[in-house]
Design a protein around this motif. Structure first.
Motif, PDB file in Angstrom:
ATOM      1  N   VAL A 190       0.870  -1.178   0.000  1.00 42.36           N
ATOM      2  CA  VAL A 190       0.000   0.000   0.000  1.00 42.36           C
ATOM      3  C   VAL A 190       0.903   1.222   0.000  1.00 42.36           C
ATOM      4  O   VAL A 190       1.778   1.363   0.861  1.00 42.36           O
ATOM      5  N   LYS A 191       0.697   2.115  -0.985  1.00 35.68           N
ATOM      6  CA  LYS A 191       1.621   3.219  -1.204  1.00 35.68           C
ATOM      7  C   LYS A 191       0.856   4.534  -1.329  1.00 35.68           C
ATOM      8  O   LYS A 191       0.098   4.737  -2.270  1.00 35.68           O
ATOM      9  N   ILE A 197      -1.507   6.239   3.715  1.00 35.89           N
ATOM     10  CA  ILE A 197      -1.201   4.916   4.271  1.00 35.89           C
ATOM     11  C   ILE A 197      -0.096   4.262   3.447  1.00 35.89           C
ATOM     12  O   ILE A 197      -0.208   4.152   2.220  1.00 35.89           O
ATOM     13  N   ASN A 198       0.942   3.808   4.128  1.00 33.23           N
ATOM     14  CA  ASN A 198       2.059   3.120   3.473  1.00 33.23           C
ATOM     15  C   ASN A 198       2.465   1.911   4.312  1.00 33.23           C
ATOM     16  O   ASN A 198       2.805   2.057   5.486  1.00 33.23           O
ATOM     17  N   LEU A 201      -9.540  -2.747   4.427  1.00 35.14           N
ATOM     18  CA  LEU A 201      -9.744  -4.097   3.904  1.00 35.14           C
ATOM     19  C   LEU A 201     -10.663  -4.084   2.686  1.00 35.14           C
ATOM     20  O   LEU A 201     -10.407  -4.773   1.693  1.00 35.14           O
ATOM     21  N   LYS A 202     -11.733  -3.313   2.750  1.00 37.20           N
ATOM     22  CA  LYS A 202     -12.679  -3.259   1.636  1.00 37.20           C
ATOM     23  C   LYS A 202     -12.035  -2.671   0.379  1.00 37.20           C
ATOM     24  O   LYS A 202     -12.350  -3.081  -0.739  1.00 37.20           O
ATOM     25  N   LEU A 203     -11.130  -1.724   0.549  1.00 40.45           N
ATOM     26  CA  LEU A 203     -10.392  -1.192  -0.597  1.00 40.45           C
ATOM     27  C   LEU A 203      -9.516  -2.269  -1.223  1.00 40.45           C
ATOM     28  O   LEU A 203      -9.414  -2.372  -2.451  1.00 40.45           O
ATOM     29  N   MET A 204      -8.892  -3.084  -0.374  1.00 51.91           N
ATOM     30  CA  MET A 204      -8.060  -4.166  -0.896  1.00 51.91           C
ATOM     31  C   MET A 204      -8.891  -5.185  -1.673  1.00 51.91           C
ATOM     32  O   MET A 204      -8.386  -5.825  -2.602  1.00 51.91           O
ATOM     33  N   GLY A 206      -3.479   7.084  -4.542  1.00 55.57           N
ATOM     34  CA  GLY A 206      -2.412   6.191  -4.110  1.00 55.57           C
ATOM     35  C   GLY A 206      -2.535   4.854  -4.804  1.00 55.57           C
ATOM     36  O   GLY A 206      -3.243   4.706  -5.808  1.00 55.57           O
ATOM     37  N   ARG A 207      -1.879   3.858  -4.253  1.00 52.18           N
ATOM     38  CA  ARG A 207      -1.761   2.583  -4.945  1.00 52.18           C
ATOM     39  C   ARG A 207      -1.879   1.415  -3.968  1.00 52.18           C
ATOM     40  O   ARG A 207      -1.305   1.439  -2.881  1.00 52.18           O
TER      41      ARG A 207
END
Length: 241
Positions: free
Chosen positions: A6-7, A22-23, A46-49, A60-61
Motif C-alpha cells: 500500500v503506497k 497509508i504506506n 480491507l474493503k479497498l483491498m 495512491g496505490r
C-alpha cells in the motif's frame, strides 16, 4: 515479492477523508496485524483491498500479489472472512459441507455436482480447522466457535495465497478466541500470508510477525509485533496498561 503493498493511499467518502497517506508492505508468507479503535478506518482499508469501494474516492496505490488492484484478476488466490460472517450462518439452510462446497463453486465460477477433486478440497479445508467430523451437521446448529471455524474453512477451500480477516474473535469466549487464533497461526505457518484486523491486541500481537496501529485514518505506529507489544503507548491504549 510482497503479498500486499500500500503506497500513499488516501480515501474519502464524499468530503470526509477516511484514510490518510497509508504506506505499508507485507511480504509473502508473513503474518501482520492491524490494530486500532473503532472508526479508525481498518475495515475500510480491507474493503479497498477487496475492490468493494468506489475507486473515485481513492488516491495512491494498492498492490496484491504484485498486481495493482485496478488490474487484479487472481481473486481466487485471495480469501476474506468478514466480522459479520457468523451472523449470516445462523439461518443458513445447509450443512457445513454444503456451505463450504458452495463457496468453492463460487470461487471457480461454476456449479455442478461435486466430483472427487471438489470433495477432497472441502474435506481438506474442514480437517485443517478441526471440523472434519461435522461435515454433515447443519450450520445453524453449531456453536459460535464452530461456525467461525467453518468460515475459515470456506476461506481456505481454494488454497489462497492471501487471507484477510476482519475481527474473527468478535463475540467469542476467551477459550474459543485462543483456539481460533491458534488455527490462524497454523494457516500462516502452512505458507498463507495473513492480514488480521483485530481488537484483541494482546492475543493478536502474540502470534503475528508485523504490526500496525491505525488511528484516525493514519498509521500511528509500525514495527514487529514484539516491538509493539513492548510499546508503552500500545500497552496503555490496547493492552490494559
Amino acid at each position: 515479492m510482497d503479498a500486499i503493498a500500500v503506497k500513499g493511499l488516501d480515501f474519502s467518502y464524499g468530503n470526509t477523508r477516511i484514510l490518510r497517506n497509508i504506506n505499508f508492505t507485507i511480504p509473502e508468507g508473513r503474518f501482520a496485524v492491524l490494530l486500532g479503535p473503532n472508526g479508525a478506518g481498518k475495515s475500510t482499508l480491507l474493503k479497498l483491498m477487496l475492490g468493494e469501494l468506489p475507486l473515485n474516492g481513492q488516491r495512491g496505490r494498492i498492490e496484491l500479489l504484485g498486481q495493482e488492484i485496478r488490474q487484479f484478476k487472481d481473486w481466487q488466490k485471495v480469501s476474506y472472512v468478514s466480522q459479520n460472517g457468523m451472523a449470516s450462518c445462523q439461518n443458513f439452510p445447509a450443512s457445513v459441507e454444503e456451505l463450504v462446497q458452495a463457496d468453492l463453486y463460487a470461487q471457480i465460477g461454476r456449479f455442478r455436482f461435486a466430483g472427487r477433486k471438489e470433495k477432497e478440497q472441502v474435506r481438506s479445508a474442514l480437517n485443517q480447522v478441526g471440523m472434519g467430523d461435522f461435515a454433515k451437521r447443519m450450520i445453524g446448529r453449531l456453536s459460535g466457535g464452530q461456525q467461525q471455524r467453518v468460515l475459515l474453512a470456506r476461506a481456505l477451500v481454494n488454497a489462497p495465497r492471501l487471507l484477510l480477516l476482519d475481527e474473527p474473535s468478535m463475540g467469542l469466549a476467551p477459550l474459543l478466541v485462543k483456539e481460533i487464533f491458534n488455527i490462524i497461526k497454523e494457516i500462516n505457518e502452512s505458507g498463507t500470508t495473513v492480514l488480521l484486523v483485530e481488537q484483541n491486541a494482546n492475543m493478536a500481537l502474540s502470534i503475528a510477525d508485523k504490526a500496525y496501529v491505525l488511528e484516525t485514518g493514519r498509521i500511528a505506529l509500525a514495527g514487529t509485533a514484539q516491538e509493539l507489544a513492548s510499546s508503552e503507548a500500545v500497552r496503555k491504549a490496547y493492552l490494559g496498561g
